[in-house]
Design a protein around this motif. Structure first.
Motif, short mmCIF file in Angstrom:
data_model
loop_
_atom_site.label_atom_id
_atom_site.label_comp_id
_atom_site.label_asym_id
_atom_site.label_seq_id
_atom_site.Cartn_x
_atom_site.Cartn_y
_atom_site.Cartn_z
N LEU A 6 38.02 14.95 -16.68
CA LEU A 6 39.16 14.86 -15.79
C LEU A 6 40.44 15.32 -16.49
O LEU A 6 40.64 15.06 -17.68
CB LEU A 6 39.35 13.43 -15.31
CG LEU A 6 38.27 12.86 -14.37
CD1 LEU A 6 38.57 11.40 -14.08
CD2 LEU A 6 38.19 13.65 -13.08
N HIS A 7 41.29 15.99 -15.75
CA HIS A 7 42.61 16.30 -16.26
C HIS A 7 43.44 15.03 -16.29
O HIS A 7 43.13 14.05 -15.61
CB HIS A 7 43.27 17.36 -15.38
CG HIS A 7 42.59 18.69 -15.43
ND1 HIS A 7 42.57 19.46 -16.57
CD2 HIS A 7 41.91 19.39 -14.49
CE1 HIS A 7 41.91 20.59 -16.33
NE2 HIS A 7 41.49 20.56 -15.07
N PRO A 8 44.53 15.00 -17.09
CA PRO A 8 45.35 13.77 -17.16
C PRO A 8 45.81 13.29 -15.79
O PRO A 8 45.81 12.08 -15.53
CB PRO A 8 46.52 14.21 -18.03
CG PRO A 8 45.98 15.31 -18.89
CD PRO A 8 44.98 16.02 -18.03
N GLU A 9 46.21 14.22 -14.90
CA GLU A 9 46.66 13.81 -13.58
C GLU A 9 45.54 13.18 -12.77
O GLU A 9 45.75 12.20 -12.06
CB GLU A 9 47.22 15.01 -12.80
CG GLU A 9 48.36 15.72 -13.51
CD GLU A 9 47.88 16.92 -14.30
OE1 GLU A 9 48.35 18.03 -14.01
OE2 GLU A 9 47.04 16.74 -15.20
N ALA A 12 44.91 9.72 -14.15
CA ALA A 12 45.95 8.81 -13.69
C ALA A 12 45.72 8.38 -12.26
O ALA A 12 45.89 7.21 -11.90
CB ALA A 12 47.32 9.49 -13.83
N ALA A 13 45.32 9.33 -11.40
CA ALA A 13 45.03 9.00 -10.01
C ALA A 13 43.84 8.05 -9.90
O ALA A 13 43.83 7.14 -9.06
CB ALA A 13 44.77 10.27 -9.22
N ALA A 14 42.85 8.24 -10.77
CA ALA A 14 41.65 7.39 -10.74
C ALA A 14 41.98 5.94 -11.12
O ALA A 14 41.54 5.00 -10.46
CB ALA A 14 40.58 7.96 -11.66
N VAL A 15 42.76 5.77 -12.19
CA VAL A 15 43.08 4.40 -12.61
C VAL A 15 44.09 3.77 -11.65
O VAL A 15 44.09 2.56 -11.43
CB VAL A 15 43.61 4.36 -14.06
CG1 VAL A 15 42.56 4.85 -15.03
CG2 VAL A 15 44.88 5.18 -14.20
N GLY A 16 44.96 4.59 -11.05
CA GLY A 16 45.92 4.07 -10.09
C GLY A 16 45.28 3.56 -8.83
O GLY A 16 45.85 2.73 -8.12
N ALA A 17 44.07 4.04 -8.53
CA ALA A 17 43.37 3.59 -7.34
C ALA A 17 42.83 2.16 -7.50
O ALA A 17 42.43 1.54 -6.52
CB ALA A 17 42.21 4.54 -7.02
N VAL A 122 55.15 14.07 -16.91
CA VAL A 122 55.79 14.03 -15.59
C VAL A 122 54.75 14.15 -14.49
O VAL A 122 54.80 13.44 -13.48
CB VAL A 122 56.84 15.14 -15.47
CG1 VAL A 122 57.42 15.17 -14.06
CG2 VAL A 122 57.95 14.94 -16.50
N ARG A 123 53.77 15.02 -14.68
CA ARG A 123 52.70 15.16 -13.68
C ARG A 123 51.83 13.90 -13.64
O ARG A 123 51.38 13.48 -12.57
CB ARG A 123 51.85 16.39 -14.01
CG ARG A 123 52.63 17.70 -13.93
CD ARG A 123 51.71 18.91 -13.97
NE ARG A 123 50.99 19.01 -15.23
CZ ARG A 123 51.47 19.62 -16.31
NH1 ARG A 123 52.68 20.16 -16.29
NH2 ARG A 123 50.75 19.69 -17.42
N VAL A 124 51.61 13.29 -14.81
CA VAL A 124 50.87 12.02 -14.85
C VAL A 124 51.66 10.94 -14.12
O VAL A 124 51.09 10.15 -13.36
CB VAL A 124 50.60 11.61 -16.31
CG1 VAL A 124 50.06 10.19 -16.39
CG2 VAL A 124 49.61 12.58 -16.96
#
Length: 309
Positions: A6-9, A12-17, A122-124
């Protein structure tokens, strides 16, 4: 294996879920790191004693050198500080705090530069912020709205008054002054940093919470870090058992991490804002504790012995 690709973004989306799993991991990581450092230090104690003895002898040799004495005579204030500190205290407190200050300052500068350049962080930030917003629940928002008020300027001011008054009542004047300077100075430093970087806050069509002012670094995160870091320092001074001290530090860390998480969950700060607040708080906390330790050990006007407040 897919997570590794996974890319960093995307990560980040995966853990944010899974917001509260993220909170648990953050708390466990912070507390585990401190306990790990303590465990390593205790395991290395036998070898450290020999190194410690050599370092103490080296410090004493420098302090007693003719050049150091001439420098102390030329600058009396420096001489008083050197006389008021034993070699053990200087090496443990001030070199350790100096290392923490240096590392935290490097982290803050690197983070601020990355935010300014609009690099990966910033994208993260954006990916994690959107994922957390999409994963909020009514109960979670209500709970963290109530909790986050405990890190506000008003709440920290009340805490500052209560603890400061208790220290004065117990006649710990130096600690009381240092406590007030730490909290008030931390607030002023945060305001100055916000004005310097002027980063806009996250924006959503239907915001969960509204906060005024700039975003970087997080004031709640920095203020809570400084306040609970100082409470941990006071606890180390007054609590005699290692178990009690570790429990106090673990509780303070957990509270501070949860406060930073609440700001991200409610959509008023980015991840880098919170980390920046912790880093800036570490710098200021190290400066304050180091200054307090010097003041507590200054020679007494009565008998010339260190004044341990």
């Amino acid at each position: 294996m897919q997570a590794l690709d996974l890319h960093p973004e995307q990560l980040a989306a995966a853990v944010g879920a899974r917001p509260f799993l993220l909170l648990a991991l953050l708390v466990l990581g912070a507390v585990g790191s401190v306990l790990g450092i303590v465990a390593i230090a205790r395991l290395a104690e036998r070898h450290a004693r020999a190194m410690w003895s050599r370092a103490v002898r080296g410090f004493r040799a420098v302090a007693e050198h003719a050049a150091t004495r001439r420098l102390s005579a030329r600058f009396p204030a420096l001489g008083r500080v050197l006389r008021g500190l034993s070699a053990d205290e200087y090496l443990v407190i001030h070199l350790g705090l100096g290392m923490a200050l240096s590392l935290a300052a490097l982290v803050f500068i690197a983070l601020a530069n990355a935010v300014h350049r609009g690099s990966t962080i910033v994208r993260v930030d954006l990916a994690l912020s959107r994922a957390l917003y999409a994963s909020t629940s009514e109960g979670g928002v209500a709970a963290l709205r109530a909790f986050t008020h405990l890190g506000s300027g008003l709440a920290l001011t009340v805490l500052g008054i209560v603890v400061g008054a208790a220290l004065l009542w117990r006649r710990h004047r130096v600690l009381a002054i240092g406590w007030v300077i730490a909290l008030a100075g931390g607030g002023l430093l945060n305001a100055a940093l916000k004005a310097l970087f002027s980063r806009p806050r996250p924006t959503f069509e239907d915001p969960l919470a509204v906060a005024l002012g700039w975003s970087f670094p997080s004031g709640h995160s920095m203020g809570t870090f400084v306040a609970f870091g100082m409470l941990s320092y006071l606890g180390v001074l007054f609590v005699r058992t290692l178990r009690g001290r570790l429990a106090l530090i673990a509780l303070a860390l957990s509270w501070t991490v949860a406060m930073g998480f609440s700001r991200m969950y409610l959509g008023v700060h980015y991840l880098s804002d919170v980390i920046g607040g912790f880093a800036a708080g570490t710098v200021w906390l190290a400066v304050c504790i180091s200054g307090i330790e010097v003041a507590r050990r200054r020679p007494s006007k009565v008998d010339g012995r260190p004044l341990l407040d």
